[in-house]
Design an enzyme around this catalytic site. Structure first.
Site, PDB file in Angstrom:
ATOM      1  N   GLY A   1      12.631  47.546  49.803  1.00  0.00           N
ATOM      2  CA  GLY A   1      13.891  46.863  50.092  1.00  0.00           C
ATOM      3  C   GLY A   1      14.998  47.866  50.340  1.00  0.00           C
ATOM      4  O   GLY A   1      14.946  48.994  49.837  1.00  0.00           O
TER       5      GLY A   1
ATOM      6  N   GLN B   1      23.567  50.933  50.991  1.00  0.00           N
ATOM      7  CA  GLN B   1      22.733  52.133  50.807  1.00  0.00           C
ATOM      8  C   GLN B   1      22.686  53.018  52.053  1.00  0.00           C
ATOM      9  O   GLN B   1      22.291  54.174  51.975  1.00  0.00           O
ATOM     10  CB  GLN B   1      21.298  51.726  50.426  1.00  0.00           C
ATOM     11  CG  GLN B   1      21.210  51.082  49.065  1.00  0.00           C
ATOM     12  CD  GLN B   1      19.773  50.746  48.730  1.00  0.00           C
ATOM     13  OE1 GLN B   1      19.248  49.736  49.177  1.00  0.00           O
ATOM     14  NE2 GLN B   1      19.124  51.599  47.950  1.00  0.00           N
TER      15      GLN B   1
ATOM     16  N   CYS C   1      14.667  52.531  42.842  1.00  0.00           N
ATOM     17  CA  CYS C   1      15.685  52.272  43.855  1.00  0.00           C
ATOM     18  C   CYS C   1      15.801  53.493  44.747  1.00  0.00           C
ATOM     19  O   CYS C   1      15.821  54.617  44.251  1.00  0.00           O
ATOM     20  CB  CYS C   1      17.017  51.997  43.158  1.00  0.00           C
ATOM     21  SG  CYS C   1      18.367  51.680  44.306  1.00  0.00           S
ATOM     22  N   LEU C   2      15.873  53.284  46.056  1.00  0.00           N
ATOM     23  CA  LEU C   2      15.970  54.421  46.985  1.00  0.00           C
ATOM     24  C   LEU C   2      17.247  55.224  46.762  1.00  0.00           C
ATOM     25  O   LEU C   2      17.305  56.393  47.129  1.00  0.00           O
ATOM     26  CB  LEU C   2      15.904  53.930  48.440  1.00  0.00           C
ATOM     27  CG  LEU C   2      14.569  53.309  48.882  1.00  0.00           C
ATOM     28  CD1 LEU C   2      14.664  52.807  50.323  1.00  0.00           C
ATOM     29  CD2 LEU C   2      13.426  54.299  48.741  1.00  0.00           C
TER      30      LEU C   2
ATOM     31  N   HIS D   1      17.502  42.371  43.100  1.00  0.00           N
ATOM     32  CA  HIS D   1      17.922  43.784  43.183  1.00  0.00           C
ATOM     33  C   HIS D   1      18.696  44.049  44.476  1.00  0.00           C
ATOM     34  O   HIS D   1      19.768  44.658  44.461  1.00  0.00           O
ATOM     35  CB  HIS D   1      16.669  44.674  43.090  1.00  0.00           C
ATOM     36  CG  HIS D   1      16.928  46.145  43.187  1.00  0.00           C
ATOM     37  ND1 HIS D   1      16.759  46.994  42.122  1.00  0.00           N
ATOM     38  CD2 HIS D   1      17.324  46.917  44.229  1.00  0.00           C
ATOM     39  CE1 HIS D   1      17.061  48.237  42.512  1.00  0.00           C
ATOM     40  NE2 HIS D   1      17.395  48.215  43.779  1.00  0.00           N
ATOM     41  N   GLU D   2      18.156  43.552  45.585  1.00  0.00           N
ATOM     42  CA  GLU D   2      18.806  43.810  46.886  1.00  0.00           C
ATOM     43  C   GLU D   2      20.101  43.020  47.044  1.00  0.00           C
ATOM     44  O   GLU D   2      21.062  43.512  47.641  1.00  0.00           O
ATOM     45  CB  GLU D   2      17.841  43.506  48.046  1.00  0.00           C
ATOM     46  CG  GLU D   2      16.581  44.363  48.071  1.00  0.00           C
ATOM     47  CD  GLU D   2      16.833  45.863  47.977  1.00  0.00           C
ATOM     48  OE1 GLU D   2      17.887  46.334  48.478  1.00  0.00           O
ATOM     49  OE2 GLU D   2      15.995  46.566  47.389  1.00  0.00           O
TER      50      GLU D   2
ATOM     51  N   HIS E   1      22.753  44.889  45.322  1.00  0.00           N
ATOM     52  CA  HIS E   1      23.252  45.977  46.180  1.00  0.00           C
ATOM     53  C   HIS E   1      24.286  45.462  47.167  1.00  0.00           C
ATOM     54  O   HIS E   1      25.295  46.107  47.416  1.00  0.00           O
ATOM     55  CB  HIS E   1      22.115  46.557  47.039  1.00  0.00           C
ATOM     56  CG  HIS E   1      21.387  47.692  46.425  1.00  0.00           C
ATOM     57  ND1 HIS E   1      22.003  48.841  45.994  1.00  0.00           N
ATOM     58  CD2 HIS E   1      20.072  47.877  46.190  1.00  0.00           C
ATOM     59  CE1 HIS E   1      21.089  49.677  45.523  1.00  0.00           C
ATOM     60  NE2 HIS E   1      19.910  49.114  45.627  1.00  0.00           N
TER      61      HIS E   1
HETATM   62 CO    CO Z   1      18.017  49.635  45.152  1.00  0.00          CO
END
Ligand code: CO
Length: 163
Positions: free
Chosen positions: A46, A51, A88-89, A130-131, A134
């Protein structure tokens, strides 16, 4: 398609207030394809607008062979909380056990501007949650204890120094 640079915590873009998407145009399609490309390049499941430095309510998810483009997502219900390990990225190399919902009710638009309403169960609900966090400037680190948060901050700072 372009692979965009992923903002790593504590990059300010991750916290910037986000705008709703109003135009479902070619520019949006380009953004979505860049986001897919960026997510695949980092082996993520995701990725959300903030991000990649885009302060808009948008995220992409691929899970279990299904692809989802979430535009202006609205989570109306969260339930069946469980403990899952999330990565998480924007926090490379960090995995934290957090409380996450295994049931959600969500509304969003896809990239063609079609309204989608869904109830989702299982791990996919955690990924959506989660997304969507963000896309509202909320991060994994906000969902852990203050002590763990200090630990993660130190680890992130150390990683940044080593680069
Ligand atoms: Co994340």
């Amino acid at each position: 398609m372009t692979v965009k640079k992923i903002c790593v915590y504590p990059h300010s873009a991750l916290r910037e207030p986000t705008q709703e998407i109003i135009l479902f145009d070619e520019e949006l399609k380009k953004l979505v394809s860049d986001m897919w490309e960026t997510m695949y390049a980092s082996d993520g499941i995701g990725l959300a607008g903030p991000q990649v430095g885009v302060a808009k309510k948008i995220a992409v998810i691929e899970y279990d062979g299904e692809k989802y483009v979430l535009i202006n997502p609205d989570l109306s219900e969260k339930d069946n909380f469980t403990t899952v390990e999330e990565g998480c990225l924007s926090f490379p190399g960090i995995y934290e056990k957090v409380e996450s919902p295994e049931y959600i009710k969500v509304k969003y638009y896809n990239e063609d501007g079609e309204l989608i309403e869904k109830e989702i169960e299982g791990f996919l609900a955690c990924v959506f949650s989660h997304e969507i966090d963000h896309s509202n400037g909320k991060l994994l680190i906000d969902r852990i204890s203050p002590l763990k948060r200090q630990f993660v901050k130190k680890k992130v700072a150390k990683q940044a120094k080593e680069k």
